[in-house]
Write a protein that holds these residues in place. Structure first.
Motif, PDB file in Angstrom:
ATOM      1  N   SER A  22     -11.003   7.524 -17.493  1.00  0.00           N
ATOM      2  CA  SER A  22     -10.977   7.896 -16.070  1.00  0.00           C
ATOM      3  C   SER A  22      -9.740   8.747 -15.789  1.00  0.00           C
ATOM      4  O   SER A  22      -8.734   8.250 -15.273  1.00  0.00           O
ATOM      5  CB  SER A  22     -10.948   6.639 -15.196  1.00  0.00           C
ATOM      6  OG  SER A  22     -12.072   5.834 -15.432  1.00  0.00           O
ATOM      7  N   PRO A  23      -9.797  10.046 -16.107  1.00  0.00           N
ATOM      8  CA  PRO A  23      -8.617  10.896 -15.943  1.00  0.00           C
ATOM      9  C   PRO A  23      -8.135  10.999 -14.493  1.00  0.00           C
ATOM     10  O   PRO A  23      -6.957  11.240 -14.250  1.00  0.00           O
ATOM     11  CB  PRO A  23      -9.057  12.253 -16.476  1.00  0.00           C
ATOM     12  CG  PRO A  23     -10.538  12.224 -16.459  1.00  0.00           C
ATOM     13  CD  PRO A  23     -10.942  10.782 -16.603  1.00  0.00           C
ATOM     14  N   GLN A  24      -9.021  10.768 -13.531  1.00  0.00           N
ATOM     15  CA  GLN A  24      -8.639  10.804 -12.125  1.00  0.00           C
ATOM     16  C   GLN A  24      -8.056   9.476 -11.657  1.00  0.00           C
ATOM     17  O   GLN A  24      -7.598   9.360 -10.534  1.00  0.00           O
ATOM     18  CB  GLN A  24      -9.851  11.192 -11.263  1.00  0.00           C
ATOM     19  CG  GLN A  24     -10.880  10.095 -11.072  1.00  0.00           C
ATOM     20  CD  GLN A  24     -11.773   9.797 -12.269  1.00  0.00           C
ATOM     21  OE1 GLN A  24     -11.662  10.410 -13.330  1.00  0.00           O
ATOM     22  NE2 GLN A  24     -12.662   8.842 -12.119  1.00  0.00           N
ATOM     23  N   GLY A  25      -8.067   8.476 -12.526  1.00  0.00           N
ATOM     24  CA  GLY A  25      -7.570   7.142 -12.196  1.00  0.00           C
ATOM     25  C   GLY A  25      -8.692   6.261 -11.671  1.00  0.00           C
ATOM     26  O   GLY A  25      -9.784   6.735 -11.342  1.00  0.00           O
ATOM     27  N   ILE A  26      -8.430   4.974 -11.592  1.00  0.00           N
ATOM     28  CA  ILE A  26      -9.432   4.014 -11.131  1.00  0.00           C
ATOM     29  C   ILE A  26      -8.725   2.842 -10.460  1.00  0.00           C
ATOM     30  O   ILE A  26      -7.653   2.420 -10.895  1.00  0.00           O
ATOM     31  CB  ILE A  26     -10.326   3.544 -12.307  1.00  0.00           C
ATOM     32  CG1 ILE A  26     -11.514   2.741 -11.787  1.00  0.00           C
ATOM     33  CG2 ILE A  26      -9.527   2.804 -13.364  1.00  0.00           C
ATOM     34  CD1 ILE A  26     -12.620   2.560 -12.810  1.00  0.00           C
ATOM     35  N   THR A  27      -9.312   2.332  -9.394  1.00  0.00           N
ATOM     36  CA  THR A  27      -8.713   1.205  -8.680  1.00  0.00           C
ATOM     37  C   THR A  27      -9.096  -0.115  -9.349  1.00  0.00           C
ATOM     38  O   THR A  27     -10.082  -0.187 -10.099  1.00  0.00           O
ATOM     39  CB  THR A  27      -9.193   1.158  -7.214  1.00  0.00           C
ATOM     40  OG1 THR A  27     -10.609   0.932  -7.203  1.00  0.00           O
ATOM     41  CG2 THR A  27      -8.839   2.431  -6.467  1.00  0.00           C
ATOM     42  N   ASP A  59      -0.718   5.098  -9.449  1.00  0.00           N
ATOM     43  CA  ASP A  59      -0.279   6.208  -8.601  1.00  0.00           C
ATOM     44  C   ASP A  59      -0.140   5.760  -7.146  1.00  0.00           C
ATOM     45  O   ASP A  59      -0.352   4.586  -6.819  1.00  0.00           O
ATOM     46  CB  ASP A  59      -1.203   7.425  -8.754  1.00  0.00           C
ATOM     47  CG  ASP A  59      -2.620   7.179  -8.256  1.00  0.00           C
ATOM     48  OD1 ASP A  59      -2.855   6.245  -7.463  1.00  0.00           O
ATOM     49  OD2 ASP A  59      -3.519   7.953  -8.660  1.00  0.00           O
ATOM     50  N   GLN A  61      -1.989   6.202  -4.657  1.00  0.00           N
ATOM     51  CA  GLN A  61      -3.242   5.733  -4.063  1.00  0.00           C
ATOM     52  C   GLN A  61      -3.709   4.404  -4.653  1.00  0.00           C
ATOM     53  O   GLN A  61      -4.782   3.916  -4.324  1.00  0.00           O
ATOM     54  CB  GLN A  61      -4.361   6.783  -4.266  1.00  0.00           C
ATOM     55  CG  GLN A  61      -4.187   8.039  -3.452  1.00  0.00           C
ATOM     56  CD  GLN A  61      -3.200   9.002  -4.104  1.00  0.00           C
ATOM     57  OE1 GLN A  61      -3.167   9.131  -5.318  1.00  0.00           O
ATOM     58  NE2 GLN A  61      -2.393   9.651  -3.297  1.00  0.00           N
ATOM     59  N   LYS A  63      -4.406   3.874  -7.846  1.00  0.00           N
ATOM     60  CA  LYS A  63      -5.296   4.068  -8.986  1.00  0.00           C
ATOM     61  C   LYS A  63      -4.517   3.910 -10.283  1.00  0.00           C
ATOM     62  O   LYS A  63      -3.384   4.364 -10.400  1.00  0.00           O
ATOM     63  CB  LYS A  63      -5.943   5.447  -8.933  1.00  0.00           C
ATOM     64  CG  LYS A  63      -6.921   5.594  -7.788  1.00  0.00           C
ATOM     65  CD  LYS A  63      -7.600   6.931  -7.836  1.00  0.00           C
ATOM     66  CE  LYS A  63      -8.622   7.042  -6.723  1.00  0.00           C
ATOM     67  NZ  LYS A  63      -9.322   8.337  -6.779  1.00  0.00           N
ATOM     68  N   HIS A  65      -3.851   4.542 -14.314  1.00  0.00           N
ATOM     69  CA  HIS A  65      -3.953   5.637 -15.273  1.00  0.00           C
ATOM     70  C   HIS A  65      -3.480   5.142 -16.635  1.00  0.00           C
ATOM     71  O   HIS A  65      -2.747   4.178 -16.741  1.00  0.00           O
ATOM     72  CB  HIS A  65      -3.086   6.829 -14.831  1.00  0.00           C
ATOM     73  CG  HIS A  65      -3.527   7.410 -13.542  1.00  0.00           C
ATOM     74  ND1 HIS A  65      -4.442   8.427 -13.458  1.00  0.00           N
ATOM     75  CD2 HIS A  65      -3.192   7.100 -12.262  1.00  0.00           C
ATOM     76  CE1 HIS A  65      -4.638   8.735 -12.190  1.00  0.00           C
ATOM     77  NE2 HIS A  65      -3.900   7.937 -11.449  1.00  0.00           N
TER      78      HIS A  65
END
Length: 75
Positions: A22-27, A59, A61, A63, A65
């Motif tokens: 998940s390059p955009q990050g994940i919660t 991050d 938000q 998320k 990484h």
């Protein structure tokens, strides 16, 4: 008890793979949904992953990484 050691081991691997892919990050909430468990279980599992040397970044938000990894120290 809720689950067994094999299920936990599989979930830890699943969490690591999901975050890594998940390059955009994940919660944590999204991780819980994708793993079919609760956010509190995900939170506990993240502590276990950190103890094993897998350090995730969070991050602004909230998320997660996958930028860090440290080999576990021998005790």
């Amino acid at each position: 008890m809720f689950g067994n050691k094999d299920q936990k081991k599989a979930r830890l691997h699943q969490i690591a793979e999901i975050v890594r892919s998940s390059p955009q990050g994940i919660t944590q909430a999204e991780l819980a949904r994708r793993c079919g468990t609760t956010r509190s279980t995900i939170h506990k599992d993240l502590v276990v992953l950190e103890a094993r040397g897998i350090l995730l970044a969070e991050d602004a938000q909230g998320k997660l990484h996958w930028p860090f990894w440290q080999p576990r120290r021998k005790s």
